[in-house]
Structure formats: structure tokens, C-alpha cells
Scaffold this active site. Structure first.
Site, short mmCIF file in Angstrom:
data_model
loop_
_atom_site.label_atom_id
_atom_site.label_comp_id
_atom_site.label_asym_id
_atom_site.label_seq_id
_atom_site.Cartn_x
_atom_site.Cartn_y
_atom_site.Cartn_z
N SER A 283 6.67 -46.84 -41.31
CA SER A 283 6.73 -47.25 -39.90
C SER A 283 6.67 -45.99 -39.06
O SER A 283 6.98 -44.91 -39.54
CB SER A 283 8.01 -48.02 -39.60
OG SER A 283 9.13 -47.17 -39.74
N ASP A 284 6.25 -46.09 -37.82
CA ASP A 284 6.31 -44.93 -36.94
C ASP A 284 7.76 -44.79 -36.44
O ASP A 284 8.62 -45.65 -36.68
CB ASP A 284 5.31 -45.05 -35.79
CG ASP A 284 4.99 -43.69 -35.15
OD1 ASP A 284 5.71 -42.72 -35.41
OD2 ASP A 284 4.02 -43.61 -34.38
N HIS A 285 7.98 -43.69 -35.75
CA HIS A 285 9.33 -43.31 -35.35
C HIS A 285 10.04 -44.43 -34.56
O HIS A 285 9.60 -44.77 -33.46
CB HIS A 285 9.21 -42.07 -34.47
CG HIS A 285 10.43 -41.23 -34.42
ND1 HIS A 285 11.47 -41.50 -33.59
CD2 HIS A 285 10.79 -40.14 -35.13
CE1 HIS A 285 12.41 -40.60 -33.75
NE2 HIS A 285 12.02 -39.75 -34.68
#
Ligand code: BGC
Length: 764
Positions: A283-285
Site C-alpha cells: 500500500s502507499d503511505h
């Protein structure tokens, strides 16, 4: 359909190879499977969830906390640790954990690591796959030498809206060009084996369609037809997957109402089932938790359930998996099988990184740690300079204003003339600004005592408090000269009056073309334009050196400057590379990877648009009412996709076709003769475009289908041939079948997307 080596010698020096990834032998696959089965069978739930935890060191997650969690087996991978000693300290903790599963270490190595290359948009402007590969190869060598195992790169989001600050990180508007860049970057990072001591694993991003954020506003919604998605936006990610990328970072945006992080369709159906991806999804941040803000989860446990079930393997930074999956599992709300599958994927890439064979694979013994991580001898300056030169695009050159002679007096002005930080651009995470060569330094290096250089800043990056406040928010990135604007202009004008030629380094601060840096205006900031107007009034030849991370609107500049050189943010050796071009030691050869509009109101403006039912005629006079146009501006761009000048001139012959009929299993060839009709050696890019004139759905006016970068001596000519087969004519039809349709096609070859020769052929 591409080739050319401008950086060949350097490429050899760093052992660059474009070899296709070797197929892992069946036994190795079995070993991997057996190893993972065995390990998984011995893991507790807590240890499994640890593997799904991708942490980021920072103020809210200090090193001590990380080390304690590693000892408890609660961390799978880490980013923002970026030196060998730091990473070693973390990996040493693994020894104290029950199962001793090594961590992997990732970082945003986007356009270089310690040595910074041009921003990716600039790399794309080189249209030079060897130069791009060299940048990726050096990045891998340097990142691996710091103990890293993975990069969050390449970023291959198609970008057609220059308001979006992240266009600087991608390879531009075109599907074919970006797909080539994507493939080349993945192979350059990973080589045949991402576990090799000087290779790193690629994690392509941001899956998917992040570049189409509405209004160019970062993180905004994406709404897109399935045809456009499959035809234009998805291929570059697939190119990375096909090239063997071990990781996929999932985008922060929603796609047609469904956040990518919660999209089973994207992550399971498309990525894993259709494309056969076998690596790890990240997942992104903070993206898992953000599912609440997206409005698809009511609370944190729901975010974890949605993301896991959609197919997210590792949860970056926000710990939603670790905190909430135990409860969800206990209540029977998630399946153990989904957790196990995610853990398998994480262990799988760790196997591929060679970490189970040797957790210190990239670290080596402590005795090998560099005394100084940023030591000069660890840099690859020659490579950076060679690549940076290929990325620059000459937009205008009236009456041979360029190249400059090394004589007389040169006035260098502008807020970017002597700025080290801006030179290395956005996402130059481990790069050191102080190691960058500014334009002022580059000019001095180039002229020695042969010419006099006068320098005046002339203007701050902006005098709009809102812009300055933004750029200097976290730290002072663009120091503000407190003098009144007019005093700075007067000083610059005084320098200009004494000079034979004026070089103005203007554009954007690097912070203006970054993540979360969307603009509603594409002009050079007004105070810098006031400086340019004052310089113009001196009557001295005016050369603009642009530094910026996105297409800008440059109408006044185009009308008034003698020459304009687009240099993007050109990296550690930027100043020297720009000087190479300004003095003609290197003849510019870059071509725009994104259309430069005349006005922000035209955005999105891209060359591969559909024709519409009422196309405006290019030569339309009068109101042109009831055609698809603006009444206050012409439709076309200021500088089209694929455009870029040279100090020499090229001629292109009419197109010769080997045949005008193409059978489904056949091939035809379109050829042109390119000739250097000027007086200097130079390189240009011959570009092939196709148009399916009548299809079952409307097809683009033109689509890039091939290119070749060619270097010619004065008077030299070369035949450039493009083979075309049925596969080049396929597209996603209304039922999303990847197919071609019999009929007539236009074929165009040119040195940009607008100025082309034309031919026609029929697929039967
Ligand atoms: C960005 C990613 C980046 C990640 C880690 C996010 O904010 O969207 O591109 O890889 O941070 O730095």
C-alpha cells in the site's frame, strides 16, 4: 524499434546489460515453495502479521521502537533507513527474533540514489533507452552499496495534466514511450537476478491511474472509461510486471469510485490473475487507514479487512493490519487464507532478494561500511553528466543564438542560476544538494578564464507569499533575498548591459513540482517574468535556461527569447551538463515527452486525442463555430509532443512502404532517409505514429508506435526502417478485447508528433 548509444562507453563501465531475466529453474521454484511452506507452518499469527508490516522510520516511529519490534518479529520491511550502518543496526536485531526472518530495506530511489540523474520526465525526454538504463543501473549499484534491497520505482503513471506536481516523477503522456521506460528501468534495477550484490528489486508505482487525478490536484479521484484505462494508462504497469518487477505499489487515488487500495478488481483480477504477477503488493503511505477518508470504511478494522481482501500484502506505515487483523480473524471476519497468502508473497520476494540465503547480502561485513556514505568517490559523476545532456530539449533557437562562444562577457541571472537544491529536483531522496553543480559553477568550469561571467540573482523564485510559504514550509528550500524586487532587477539589468549575452535561469523551485505540489497556473512566476521583460528591454541576446518539473506555458518567452533550453531538474552534474549544451560541446537531442500547452485552460492537452465528430480544421479562419475548439485560443500546443531542436538540421525523405497491404500474419516496412543537412554532428529521434482511420470505436488521431534515436555527422544520411505487423494495430475494443480490425491506416513518420510525412496502408 529504438536504438542508439550516446553513453555506450559509460554503460560498459558499469556493466549495463539489457539481458532478459533468466527463467528460474523448476527446482529452484520448488525449493522456494517448500521453504516458504515450512516457514509459514512455523509462524504464529503475530509473526505473520509482522511480515505484512512495512514501517517507515520517522518522528512518529523512532529507531528504538523499530528495533524492539524487529526483535519481537513484528516488522517485515523498512524504509527511510538508508545507510549501511543504520540498516545493519536494524538487521542485527533479527538475530534476536524467534524465527530470524530478515527484513528488506526499501527507499525512493527514483532518479538516482547518491548520484542524482535528471528527473524522470527529463529521462523520458532523452528518448535514449541506453541513457535511461544507465541511470537505473547506477542507481541500483549505489542503492545496493548502501544496503538497500528495493526501490519504490519506476513511477510510470501516464500524466496528461501538467498541473499535477508528480508529472516530474513520471515519463510523460505517452503509453508507448512510458512502457519502454518502465521495462528498461525494471531491467536496469533488477538485472537477471535482483539478489545480485549490485542489483535491487523494483516496485513499480502507483497502481493504478494516479496520473489522471481530476484537475491535476494530487490524490484526487480518477474517473476513466475502461477503454482508455486499458489502452492508455495500464500498459506501463504491465510492462514493468512483464519485465519481472518484484513489487507493485498501489495508488492513493480512487478509480471510478473505488479506492485502488480496496480494489479486488485491480489487485486480484487484473494484476494477479490476468497479468500473472507473483510478487508483493505494497500500500502507499497511510493508504489503508485513508479508506475511512475515502468513505468506504467506517472504522479502522474495516480498512484492514478491505485492503487485505482486495489483495494488499504489506501495509505501509499505518499498521492497520497489525492492529486489527487479529480481532477480525477472531471474529471470523477475515480468512486466515488471505493472511497466509499475503505472508507468502512477502516471503517470496525476500527469497528472490536472496535474503534467506544471506540476510546481509547487500550489507556485507561491517568492515565494508563506507567511512563516509557521501564520499565523493562513491558518486558516478561522469554517468550523471552524460545522461543529463541527453535529457535537455532545445525549444527555440533564433538566428543561432546558441551555441555560445567562450568569449566576451556573459551575464547569468535568475533565481535558479546558483541553486544546488533545485538542481537535484524532487524525490532526490538520498542525493546531497551540496554535491550538485549549479549552472553558475558549470559555466565557470566551462569558460575558465576565456570569458567573464557576471552573476546576479535578479529575482526570488516567486514573490507570492502563498507560493513561498508552500515551498519553504517544512524547511527553507528557496531562500528569499530580502531586497525589493526592483533592486534585484536593476542589478541584473546592469549586469546584462555589460554583457554580450544574457543567460536567465528561470522556472520552478523543485518543491513546486513534487508530491502534493499541484499548481493552477503554468506560467513562470510573475516576478521572474518581470525580470525577463527587463532583460529583454536591454536588447541583449537572451537565452532562457528553464528548470522545472512540468510543462509550462511559455508564450511570452517563446516570442521574446532568442533561445530556450529546457533542462528540467538535471541532477548532480546538471550545471556542467547544461554548460556542455550551451557551448555546443554537446548538441541537444532531447524531445518533449509531454505536450507544452499555450494556456492552462487547454489542459488536458495531449497529441493522441480522438478526432471528435466536429473537429476544428487546423487552418480554420473566422469563428469556426460548431467545431470542437476554443474561440479565444487555438487548439494546438505551443510545443508538441516529440518536439525538440538541434544545432544542426535534419531532412527526412518521403516514406517508402515495402507494401501498402498488410496480411494478418505478414509484416510491412516503412522507411525514411534521415539526413544531417547542417554543419555539426547531431542526434534526433525519428518517430513512427499510426492511426486506425475507421474502427468499431473512435481511435486516436495518432499513436506512437516506434522510435529510433540516430546520430549523424554533417552530410551523413541513414535509412531508418520500422517494421509493422498486425500486433501493432491492436487496441481494446468496446468489449475490451485486444484486437485489430481490417481497414485503412495512416502512417506518419516525423521528428515530432506534428510535423510528419504521411502514408497509408490497409490491413486485410
Ligand atoms: C508516495 C510514494 C512513496 C512513498 C514512500 C508516498 O507518499 O506517494 O510514491 O514511494 O510515499 O516515500
Amino acid at each position: 524499434m529504438h536504438k542508439r548509444c550516446v553513453v555506450g562507453v559509460l554503460a560498459c563501465l558499469v556493466g549495463f546489460s539489457m539481458a532478459v531475466e533468466a527463467q528460474a529453474p523448476a527446482e529452484a521454484k520448488q525449493d522456494k515453495q517448500a521453504f516458504i511452506d515450512d516457514l509459514l507452518g512455523r509462524m504464529t499469527l503475530d509473526e505473520k502479521l509482522g511480515q505484512l508490516n512495512l514501517v517507515s522510520i520517522g518522528d512518529d516511529y523512532p529507531r528504538e521502537t523499530a528495533m524492539a519490534q524487529i526483535r519481537a518479529g513484528q516488522v517485515g520491511g523498512m524504509f527511510n533507513t538508508v545507510t549501511k550502518p543504520d540498516i545493519r543496526r536494524m538487521q542485527d536485531q533479527v538475530e534476536h527474533s524467534r524465527l530470524k526472518i530478515p527484513l528488506f530495506y526499501a527507499y525512493d530511489v527514483v532518479h538516482g540514489h547518491r548520484t542524482i540523474f535528471p528527473i524522470s520526465l527529463g529521462l523520458a525526454a532523452s528518448w535514449d533507452l541506453e541513457a535511461v538504463a544507465l541511470s537505473g543501473r547506477v542507481s541500483a549499484i549505489e542503492a545496493a552499496a548502501d544496503g538497500l534491497n528495493m526501490t519504490f520505482s519506476p513511477m510510470v503513471d501516464i500524466t496528461r495534466d501538467p498541473r499535477w506536481g508528480r508529472v516530474s516523477e513520471g515519463f510523460g503522456e505517452d503509453t508507448y514511450l512510458t512502457s519502454k521506460m518502465s521495462e528498461v528501468m525494471v531491467r536496469a534495477y533488477q538485472g537477471e537476478d535482483p539478489s545480485a550484490p549490485d542489483r535491487i528489486m523494483a516496485s513499480v508505482k502507483h497502481f493504478a491511474l494516479y496520473g489522471a487525478a481530476e484537475g491535476g490536484r494530487d490524490y484526487n479521484t480518477v474517473d476513466m472509461s475502461p477503454q482508455r484505462m486499458h489502452q492508455d494508462y495500464l500498459p506501463p504497469y504491465k510492462a514493468a510486471v512483464d519485465a519481472g518487477a518484484g513489487g507493485v505499489m498501489v495508488a492513493l487515488n480512487a478509480v471510478n469510485g473505488e479506492p485502488a487500495t480496496a480494489s479486488r478488481w485491480l489487485l486480484r483480477d487484473l494484476l494477479r490473475q490476468q497479468w500473472g504477477f507473483g510478487g508483493v503488493t505494497l500500500s502507499d503511505h497511510g493508504a489503508v487507514k485513508s479508506l475511512i477518508e475515502h468513505g468506504v470504511a467506517a472504522n479502522e478494522p474495516q480498512t484492514a479487512k478491505l485492503a487485505l481482501e482486495a489483495g494488499i500484502d504489506m501495509d505501509m506505515h499505518d499498521r492497520m493490519f497489525g492492529l486489527h487483523l487479529p480481532g477480525l480473524l477472531g471474529r471470523g471476519e477475515v480468512q486466515q487464507a488471505h493472511i497466509d497468502e499475503a505472508v507468502r508473497n512477502v516471503l517470496g520476494v525476500k527469497w528472490d532478494m536472496g535474503l534467506f540465503a544471506d540476510a546481509y547480502r547487500h550489507l556485507g561485513p561491517a568492515s565494508s561500511d563506507p567511512v563516509d556514505t557521501n564520499a565523493e568517490e562513491r558518486l558516478h559523476r561522469a554517468e550523471s553528466r552524460a545522461v543529463a545532456r541527453t535529457a535537455m530539449v532545445l525549444l527555440k533557437n533564433e538566428a543561432q543564438t546558441l551555441p555560445l562562444a567562450r568569449q566576451g562577457t556573459l551575464a547569468l541571472v535568475g533565481p535558479l542560476a546558483d541553486s544546488k537544491l533545485d538542481m537535484i529536483g524532487s524525490w532526490s531522496a538520498a542525493g546531497r544538494a551540496e554535491q550538485a553543480v549549479t549552472l553558475l559553477e558549470g559555466l565557470r568550469n566551462a569558460v575558465g578564464d576565456q570569458a567573464r561571467i557576471l552573476h546576479a540573482r535578479g529575482a526570488n523564485i516567486s514573490d507570492d507569499p502563498r507560493v513561498l510559504g508552500f515551498v519553504n514550509d517544512a524547511e527553507i528550500e528557496s531562500p528569499v533575498d530580502p531586497r525589493p524586487a526592483q533592486a534585484m532587477i536593476d542589478e541584473a539589468v546592469e549586469a546584462a548591459r555589460q554583457a554580450d549575452v544574457v543567460i536567465a535561469a528561470v522556472g520552478e523551485a523543485r518543491g513546486m513540482a513534487h508530491e502534493s505540489a499541484s499548481r493552477s497556473d503554468l506560467n513562470i512566476p510573475e516576478n521572474q517574468r518581470a525580470l525577463l521583460r527587463a532583460l529583454k528591454a536591454t536588447g541583449k541576446p537572451l537565452v532562457l535556461v528553464l528548470m522545472n518539473g512540468r510543462p509550462l506555458t511559455l508564450n511570452w518567452e517563446h516570442e521574446n527569447a532568442g533561445a530556450i533550453l529546457e533542462t528540467w531538474f538535471s541532477g548532480t552534474e546538471g550545471g556542467n551538463a547544461i554548460a556542455d549544451v550551451l557551448f555546443g560541446d554537446y548538441n541537444p537531442s532531447g524531445k518533449l515527452p509531454m505536450t507544452f500547452p499555450r494556456s492552462v485552460g487547454q489542459v488536458p492537452l495531449y497529441y493522441s486525442e480522438l478526432n471528435t465528430g466536429r473537429p476544428a480544421k487546423p487552418d480554420e479562419t473566422g469563428s469556426g463555430k460548431y467545431t470542437s475548439r476554443y474561440f479565444d485560443i487555438e487548439n494546438g500546443p505551443l510545443y508538441p509532443f516529440g518536439y525538440g531542436l538541434s544545432y544542426t538540421e535534419f531532412s527526412l525523405s518521403p516514406i517508402r512502404m515495402s507494401d501498402t497491404r498488410l496480411g494478418r500474419d505478414g509484416q510491412l516496412t516503412a522507411s525514411v532517409t534521415l539526413k544531417n543537412i547542417g554543419t555539426r554532428e547531431g542526434a534526433t529521434v525519428v518517430q513512427l505514429y499510426l492511426q486506425d482511420i475507421t474502427g468499431s470505436i473512435s481511435r486516436p488521431k495518432k499513436e506512437l508506435k516506434g522510435f529510433e534515436k540516430v546520430t549523424l555527422e554533417p552530410g551523413e544520411s541513414r535509412q531508418v526502417s520500422f517494421p509493422i505487423s498486425e500486433a501493432d494495430l491492436r487496441f481494446f475494443n468496446a468489449s475490451l478485447q485486444w484486437t485489430s480490425e481490417p481497414g485503412d491506416f495512416n502512417l506518419y513518420i516525423g521528428l515530432d508528433s506534428q510535423d510528419v510525412q504521411q502514408q497509408r496502408f490497409t490491413l486485410h
